[in-house]
Design a protein around this motif. Structure first.
Motif, PDB file in Angstrom:
ATOM      1  N   VAL A 236       0.842  -1.187   0.000  1.00 55.54           N
ATOM      2  CA  VAL A 236       0.000   0.000   0.000  1.00 55.54           C
ATOM      3  C   VAL A 236       0.882   1.242   0.000  1.00 55.54           C
ATOM      4  CG1 VAL A 236      -1.825   1.217   1.237  1.00 55.54           C
ATOM      5  CG2 VAL A 236      -1.709  -1.269   1.361  1.00 55.54           C
ATOM      6  N   ASP A 237       0.587   2.184  -0.890  1.00 53.23           N
ATOM      7  CA  ASP A 237       1.327   3.449  -0.914  1.00 53.23           C
ATOM      8  C   ASP A 237       0.928   4.300   0.281  1.00 53.23           C
ATOM      9  OD1 ASP A 237       2.777   2.943  -3.216  1.00 53.23           O
ATOM     10  OD2 ASP A 237       1.193   3.707  -4.520  1.00 53.23           O
ATOM     11  N   ILE A 238       1.908   4.936   0.898  1.00 50.48           N
ATOM     12  CA  ILE A 238       1.666   5.834   2.025  1.00 50.48           C
ATOM     13  C   ILE A 238       1.425   7.224   1.451  1.00 50.48           C
ATOM     14  CG2 ILE A 238       2.661   6.847   4.098  1.00 50.48           C
ATOM     15  CD1 ILE A 238       4.351   4.264   4.354  1.00 50.48           C
ATOM     16  N   GLU A 239       0.281   7.813   1.773  1.00 50.67           N
ATOM     17  CA  GLU A 239      -0.092   9.104   1.211  1.00 50.67           C
ATOM     18  C   GLU A 239       0.402  10.279   2.052  1.00 50.67           C
ATOM     19  OE1 GLU A 239      -4.314   8.764   0.877  1.00 50.67           O
ATOM     20  OE2 GLU A 239      -4.185   7.290  -0.739  1.00 50.67           O
ATOM     21  N   MET A 240       0.823  10.037   3.276  1.00 49.71           N
ATOM     22  CA  MET A 240       1.242  11.088   4.198  1.00 49.71           C
ATOM     23  C   MET A 240       2.469  11.831   3.645  1.00 49.71           C
ATOM     24  SD  MET A 240       2.270  10.581   8.218  1.00 49.71           S
ATOM     25  CE  MET A 240       0.817   9.631   8.566  1.00 49.71           C
ATOM     26  N   THR A 241       2.419  13.171   3.638  1.00 48.84           N
ATOM     27  CA  THR A 241       3.539  13.977   3.157  1.00 48.84           C
ATOM     28  C   THR A 241       4.261  14.713   4.284  1.00 48.84           C
ATOM     29  OG1 THR A 241       2.063  15.824   2.704  1.00 48.84           O
ATOM     30  CG2 THR A 241       2.544  14.311   0.869  1.00 48.84           C
TER      31      THR A 241
ATOM     32  N   GLN B  10     -12.795  -1.998   7.964  1.00 48.29           N
ATOM     33  CA  GLN B  10     -11.752  -1.370   7.159  1.00 48.29           C
ATOM     34  C   GLN B  10     -10.608  -0.878   8.045  1.00 48.29           C
ATOM     35  OE1 GLN B  10     -12.622   0.310   3.717  1.00 48.29           O
ATOM     36  NE2 GLN B  10     -14.810  -0.030   3.683  1.00 48.29           N
ATOM     37  N   LEU B  11      -9.383  -1.124   7.588  1.00 50.92           N
ATOM     38  CA  LEU B  11      -8.177  -0.686   8.277  1.00 50.92           C
ATOM     39  C   LEU B  11      -7.789   0.687   7.730  1.00 50.92           C
ATOM     40  CD1 LEU B  11      -5.726  -1.452  10.129  1.00 50.92           C
ATOM     41  CD2 LEU B  11      -4.650  -2.350   8.069  1.00 50.92           C
ATOM     42  N   ASP B  12      -7.676   1.675   8.621  1.00 48.14           N
ATOM     43  CA  ASP B  12      -7.281   3.019   8.211  1.00 48.14           C
ATOM     44  C   ASP B  12      -5.760   3.083   8.178  1.00 48.14           C
ATOM     45  OD1 ASP B  12      -6.762   5.744   7.872  1.00 48.14           O
ATOM     46  OD2 ASP B  12      -8.537   6.319   9.018  1.00 48.14           O
ATOM     47  N   ILE B  13      -5.190   3.060   6.981  1.00 44.91           N
ATOM     48  CA  ILE B  13      -3.735   3.013   6.789  1.00 44.91           C
ATOM     49  C   ILE B  13      -3.060   4.265   7.344  1.00 44.91           C
ATOM     50  CG2 ILE B  13      -1.885   2.875   5.066  1.00 44.91           C
ATOM     51  CD1 ILE B  13      -3.497   0.289   5.365  1.00 44.91           C
ATOM     52  N   GLU B  14      -3.645   5.446   7.121  1.00 51.37           N
ATOM     53  CA  GLU B  14      -3.029   6.698   7.576  1.00 51.37           C
ATOM     54  C   GLU B  14      -2.917   6.742   9.102  1.00 51.37           C
ATOM     55  OE1 GLU B  14      -1.578   9.070   5.528  1.00 51.37           O
ATOM     56  OE2 GLU B  14      -1.996   7.497   4.078  1.00 51.37           O
ATOM     57  N   VAL B  15      -3.956   6.314   9.807  1.00 47.85           N
ATOM     58  CA  VAL B  15      -3.922   6.307  11.271  1.00 47.85           C
ATOM     59  C   VAL B  15      -2.899   5.294  11.764  1.00 47.85           C
ATOM     60  CG1 VAL B  15      -5.257   5.812  13.360  1.00 47.85           C
ATOM     61  CG2 VAL B  15      -6.284   7.134  11.509  1.00 47.85           C
ATOM     62  N   LEU B  16      -2.848   4.129  11.117  1.00 55.25           N
ATOM     63  CA  LEU B  16      -1.882   3.095  11.484  1.00 55.25           C
ATOM     64  C   LEU B  16      -0.446   3.600  11.321  1.00 55.25           C
ATOM     65  CD1 LEU B  16      -1.406   0.068  12.232  1.00 55.25           C
ATOM     66  CD2 LEU B  16      -1.384  -0.385   9.780  1.00 55.25           C
ATOM     67  N   VAL B  17      -0.141   4.212  10.181  1.00 57.11           N
ATOM     68  CA  VAL B  17       1.205   4.741   9.919  1.00 57.11           C
ATOM     69  C   VAL B  17       1.526   5.884  10.882  1.00 57.11           C
ATOM     70  CG1 VAL B  17       2.640   5.961   8.229  1.00 57.11           C
ATOM     71  CG2 VAL B  17       1.289   3.987   7.529  1.00 57.11           C
ATOM     72  N   TYR B  18       0.560   6.763  11.126  1.00 56.58           N
ATOM     73  CA  TYR B  18       0.778   7.880  12.058  1.00 56.58           C
ATOM     74  C   TYR B  18       1.120   7.354  13.447  1.00 56.58           C
ATOM     75  CZ  TYR B  18       0.073  11.990  14.916  1.00 56.58           C
ATOM     76  OH  TYR B  18       0.265  13.008  15.806  1.00 56.58           O
ATOM     77  N   ASN B  19       0.352   6.381  13.946  1.00 56.35           N
ATOM     78  CA  ASN B  19       0.604   5.819  15.278  1.00 56.35           C
ATOM     79  C   ASN B  19       1.985   5.173  15.358  1.00 56.35           C
ATOM     80  OD1 ASN B  19      -1.915   6.651  16.077  1.00 56.35           O
ATOM     81  ND2 ASN B  19      -2.837   4.620  16.028  1.00 56.35           N
ATOM     82  N   GLU B  20       2.368   4.445  14.319  1.00 53.79           N
ATOM     83  CA  GLU B  20       3.676   3.789  14.328  1.00 53.79           C
ATOM     84  C   GLU B  20       4.810   4.811  14.242  1.00 53.79           C
ATOM     85  OE1 GLU B  20       4.296   0.644  15.033  1.00 53.79           O
ATOM     86  OE2 GLU B  20       2.153   0.311  15.212  1.00 53.79           O
ATOM     87  N   LEU B  21       4.629   5.866  13.443  1.00 54.56           N
ATOM     88  CA  LEU B  21       5.642   6.933  13.375  1.00 54.56           C
ATOM     89  C   LEU B  21       5.781   7.632  14.721  1.00 54.56           C
ATOM     90  CD1 LEU B  21       5.239   8.806   9.971  1.00 54.56           C
ATOM     91  CD2 LEU B  21       7.318   7.860  10.923  1.00 54.56           C
ATOM     92  N   LEU B  22       4.658   7.883  15.368  1.00 56.06           N
ATOM     93  CA  LEU B  22       4.671   8.549  16.668  1.00 56.06           C
ATOM     94  C   LEU B  22       5.435   7.724  17.699  1.00 56.06           C
ATOM     95  CD1 LEU B  22       3.625  11.016  18.215  1.00 56.06           C
ATOM     96  CD2 LEU B  22       1.595   9.680  18.781  1.00 56.06           C
ATOM     97  N   MET B  23       5.254   6.423  17.670  1.00 56.28           N
ATOM     98  CA  MET B  23       5.922   5.549  18.634  1.00 56.28           C
ATOM     99  C   MET B  23       7.392   5.323  18.294  1.00 56.28           C
ATOM    100  SD  MET B  23       2.760   2.939  19.497  1.00 56.28           S
ATOM    101  CE  MET B  23       3.703   1.546  19.197  1.00 56.28           C
ATOM    102  N   ASN B  24       7.810   5.599  17.067  1.00 56.66           N
ATOM    103  CA  ASN B  24       9.187   5.344  16.645  1.00 56.66           C
ATOM    104  C   ASN B  24      10.007   6.613  16.443  1.00 56.66           C
ATOM    105  OD1 ASN B  24       9.517   2.338  16.247  1.00 56.66           O
ATOM    106  ND2 ASN B  24       7.611   2.712  15.137  1.00 56.66           N
ATOM    107  N   GLN B  25       9.529   7.755  16.910  1.00 58.12           N
ATOM    108  CA  GLN B  25      10.298   8.989  16.783  1.00 58.12           C
ATOM    109  C   GLN B  25      11.581   8.882  17.605  1.00 58.12           C
ATOM    110  OE1 GLN B  25       9.595  11.996  14.878  1.00 58.12           O
ATOM    111  NE2 GLN B  25       8.426  10.355  13.961  1.00 58.12           N
ATOM    112  N   PRO B  26      12.706   9.366  17.065  1.00 53.25           N
ATOM    113  CA  PRO B  26      13.964   9.293  17.816  1.00 53.25           C
ATOM    114  C   PRO B  26      13.936  10.229  19.022  1.00 53.25           C
ATOM    115  CG  PRO B  26      14.266  10.533  15.800  1.00 53.25           C
ATOM    116  CD  PRO B  26      12.874   9.980  15.746  1.00 53.25           C
TER     117      PRO B  26
END
Length: 175
Positions: free
Chosen positions: A20-25, A110-126
């Protein structure tokens, strides 16, 4: 973007792989707004985990622009998202199953890809971003980048334990 998981959530033993392409910019949080400069497609492996639930494994690499914590230069930071989580159908949702990271990830079947990616990015911030391991930062007085050379400011900091002696000498000084 929503990804329909009806087949995986309702069929025992069903599995599926998706790219799945990530649309977040940009990634926006309390820490600031960080432009995303590079991203790989999100690789998802979905597998039924019993009636009304599914295990999801995901992998993606996202590069975002952040500022160095010492000298404030813009630095590309690569964040690798490797996660595994369990999602549930609307019939299985209850207070016992949900935790805070699951809120908003599922919208019905339905799985919301944007929310999933946002949550994972938030948890993996350096925790700390540095342009290089030996970054010298900026001068506390004039603000010059010390990686480019010395600024010539007086950086002497007196020992605070000697402040009492300094006060005694200043009090007995003749004008």
């Amino acid at each position: 973007m929503l990804l329909n998981l009806t087949d995986v959530l309702t069929s025992e033993g069903k599995s599926r792989i998706e790219e799945v392409d990530i649309e977040m910019t940009t990634f926006e949080s309390r820490m600031g707004s960080f432009p995303i400069t590079e991203k790989t497609p999100l690789h998802l492996e979905m597998e039924s985990a019993g009636s009304g639930s599914a295990r999801i494994k995901g992998h993606a690499v996202i590069t975002q622009q952040m500022n160095c914590d010492r000298c404030l230069k813009e630095v590309p930071v690569e964040i690798i998202l490797d996660f595994e989580r369990e999602v549930f159908s609307p019939e299985m949702m209850n207070e016992d199953i949900l935790d805070e990271s699951d809120i908003g990830v599922m919208d019905g079947y339905q799985l919301d890809i944007e929310v999933l990616v946002y949550n994972e990015l938030l948890m993996n911030q350096p925790e700390k971003v540095l342009c290089k391991p030996d970054c010298k930062g900026i001068c506390k007085k004039c603000g010059k980048d010390l990686n480019e050379g010395e600024c010539g400011c007086d950086t002497f900091v007196p020992d605070p334990r000697m402040a009492v002696l300094k006060d005694i000498f200043n009090a007995n000084k003749e004008v």
